[in-house]
Design an enzyme around this catalytic site. Structure first.
Site, short mmCIF file in Angstrom:
data_model
loop_
_atom_site.label_atom_id
_atom_site.label_comp_id
_atom_site.label_asym_id
_atom_site.label_seq_id
_atom_site.Cartn_x
_atom_site.Cartn_y
_atom_site.Cartn_z
N SER A 228 0.84 -1.19 0.00
CA SER A 228 0.00 0.00 0.00
C SER A 228 0.88 1.25 0.00
O SER A 228 1.71 1.41 -0.90
CB SER A 228 -0.97 -0.05 1.19
OG SER A 228 -2.00 0.88 1.04
N ASP A 454 -8.82 -4.63 -5.94
CA ASP A 454 -8.35 -3.84 -4.79
C ASP A 454 -9.14 -2.54 -4.70
O ASP A 454 -9.12 -1.72 -5.63
CB ASP A 454 -6.85 -3.53 -4.97
CG ASP A 454 -6.21 -3.07 -3.67
OD1 ASP A 454 -6.82 -2.26 -2.96
OD2 ASP A 454 -5.09 -3.51 -3.38
N HIS A 484 -7.54 -5.86 -0.55
CA HIS A 484 -6.40 -4.96 -0.59
C HIS A 484 -5.12 -5.77 -0.51
O HIS A 484 -4.79 -6.34 0.52
CB HIS A 484 -6.50 -3.99 0.59
CG HIS A 484 -5.50 -2.88 0.55
ND1 HIS A 484 -5.16 -2.20 -0.59
CD2 HIS A 484 -4.76 -2.32 1.55
CE1 HIS A 484 -4.27 -1.27 -0.31
NE2 HIS A 484 -4.01 -1.32 0.97
#
Length: 515
Positions: A228, A454, A484
């Site tokens: 991320s 995602d 995610h």
């Protein structure tokens, strides 16, 4: 508001700052930092996490008996003044299970945010990375301003309870004023309580810290696993120090070409897609879906619930009520992972019967609130890092003009994410740039893994990152999945490609698709 900012892995950097740090990263700077690069870390048993890290107990040994060790590394508070004051950065590690001759070095993780504590996250995910531990020491850290690393502190727990309950989707001028006033109060508290560290928490600062960490750990190259926001940090590192990149993987990839508005709009589309998939999954099961007769019915009932909560909250976790804002945030939190969909179904089912406890617990998890009512500093740190990195500043008039575009992207989440753009209004530190420079000519290959489902870092960002890193550097791999990230899905194809690169240096063919 910070709830929304925490969802946006859009820490951005300034071209001017990048140029300065690139020049400083050459030989003269290494000479200045000589005393810090030679520091010896004092590794000891890890203490229990403190409040800023989220509280809890000391990490338990791994099943094979591997012990967690923690240490504090000194780094310059101001990288433009490397001989000035220092800041302590908290590190955690577990040693490799392999023989000395098989050890590659340290594999440093950043799990995202920005604002998440790596010291608390790594023990929770370590079993997923046991294969990588056969050749690496697994290492993570609290970035500057986070957890135990001189944390940014803003409001107290009681103030944060009120802050996260506020109406984040104002319907009239009075509600707009209240939202802006609350945001300003939060930002002012950050400046008042964290004035010393606030100017020094940009992503470029964290990237410089990574290179110091590499040297202190004794590695000639940085071996890195970024997730991320961690992909943003890794991209900035690769730009600053391309020749020092070892084997690196970016998973759940941030689009480095977007500004904060574009990132928010992309997330509106991403979370809408995840909601569509959740609704379709619920009604496709052999057992009856308890929250709707069709996918559209599921979404319509959620929309009605949120409208009703805007008028009248329902009991949540005593003594707090479930507001529209908390419910929306709880839904968003559950959409991060397909593993949470069953909790979302239960939470919605209960909320329709007047019990908002599950949705509120999901919201609390997103906001970093523990069961005892204490908050970690992740929301404060996220705001500080994002606002220092991101140059744009949006006022309420601008947001109102953009609402139709956001609503077109998502009828359910559009307003919520659009109003989140005012989170950096009147921030004490000037924002650096619209987006970072992650170009890294001369770097070793970086494996960039994108997940088509995602919601938080939409799939398109992986291609943009791979292209921005440069030809021969960014190697894209696609996972056709949900949630995610990709590696944590335990998909054998994804994990095989990642493990093959990190352990054996085998670069998968660009464009590989895992299903």
């Amino acid at each position: 508001m910070p709830t929304l900012l925490r969802l946006r892995a859009a820490a951005l950097t300034a071209t001017a700052v990048l140029l300065t740090t690139v020049l400083a990263g050459c030989g003269d700077d290494d000479a200045k930092d000589e005393d810090l690069t030679r520091q010896e870390l004092s590794w000891k048993a890890c203490p229990a996490p403190d409040e800023a890290q989220g509280g809890g107990t000391s990490p338990s040994p791994l099943p094979d008996g591997g012990e967690w060790q923690c240490a504090t590394m000194k780094a310059p508070l101001d990288w433009d003044d490397p001989k000035g004051d220092t800041i302590g950065l908290e590190l955690i590690r577990v040693r490799t299970t392999g023989d000395t001759g098989e050890r590659i070095g340290s594999l440093i993780f950043n799990f995202g945010g920005p604002g998440g504590s790596g010291v608390t996250a790594l023990p929770g995910f370590a079993e997923d990375y046991e294969t990588l531990r056969t050749r690496y020491d697994l290492v993570s850290f609290d970035p500057r301003g986070v957890g135990r690393s001189d944390p940014v502190i803003c409001e107290n727990d009681q103030e944060l309870d009120a802050y996260f309950q506020q109406d984040a989707t104002p319907d009239d001028s009075a509600e707009r004023t209240a939202l802006l006033d609350s945001t300003t109060e939060f930002n002012d508290a950050c400046e008042q309580n964290s004035e010393k560290v606030l100017p020094h928490v940009r992503t470029t600062d964290a990237a410089r810290d990574l290179d110091l960490m590499r040297q202190v750990l004794g590695d000639g190259k940085l071996h890195y696993f970024g997730i991320s926001y961690g992909t943003e940090l890794g991209g900035v590192y690769a730009h600053l120090f391309p020749k020092r990149v070892g084997r690196a993987v970016f998973d759940a990839v941030v689009d480095p070409t977007q500004n904060s508005e574009q990132g928010s709009l992309g997330q509106a589309k991403g979370f809408q897609l995840a909601l569509d998939n959740f609704a379709e999954d619920c009604v496709s099961k052999t057992e009856e879906c308890p929250i709707g007769d069709s996918a559209q019915d599921v979404k319509d009932r959620i929309a009605t619930l949120l409208k009703d909560l805007d008028r009248k909250p329902i009991p949540g976790v005593f003594p707090r009520e479930l507001t529209q804002t908390a419910a929306t945030n709880g839904i968003v939190q559950a959409l991060y992972s397909q593993d949470f969909w069953e909790y979302l179904t239960d939470g919605l089912d209960q909320a329709y019967d007047g019990d908002g406890s599950i949705l509120m617990l999901l919201s609390d998890s997103s906001n970093g609130r523990s069961e005892n009512g204490e908050y970690d500093n992740s929301a404060a740190a996220h705001t500080a890092i994002s606002c220092s990195d991101s140059k744009p500043r949006y006022d309420t008039a601008y947001v109102e003009r953009k609402l139709p575009e956001f609503r077109a992207a998502s009828a359910l989440f559009g307003d919520y994410l659009a109003w989140g753009m005012i989170g950096c209004t009147d921030w004490a530190v000037a924002g650096a740039a619209d987006h970072p420079d992650v170009s890294a000519p001369g770097s070793a290959p970086i494996l960039v893994v994108g997940n088509t489902g995602d919601p938080a870092t939409p799939y398109e960002g992986a291609r943009k990152m791979a292209d921005a890193l440069g030809k021969g550097v960014g190697v894209e791999l696609t996972f056709r999945g949900q949630g995610h990230g990709a590696y944590n899905s335990k998909n054998k194809c994804v994990q095989g490609a990642v493990n093959g690169y990190l352990l054996d240096g085998k670069v998968p063919q660009a464009g590989t698709v895992c299903t």
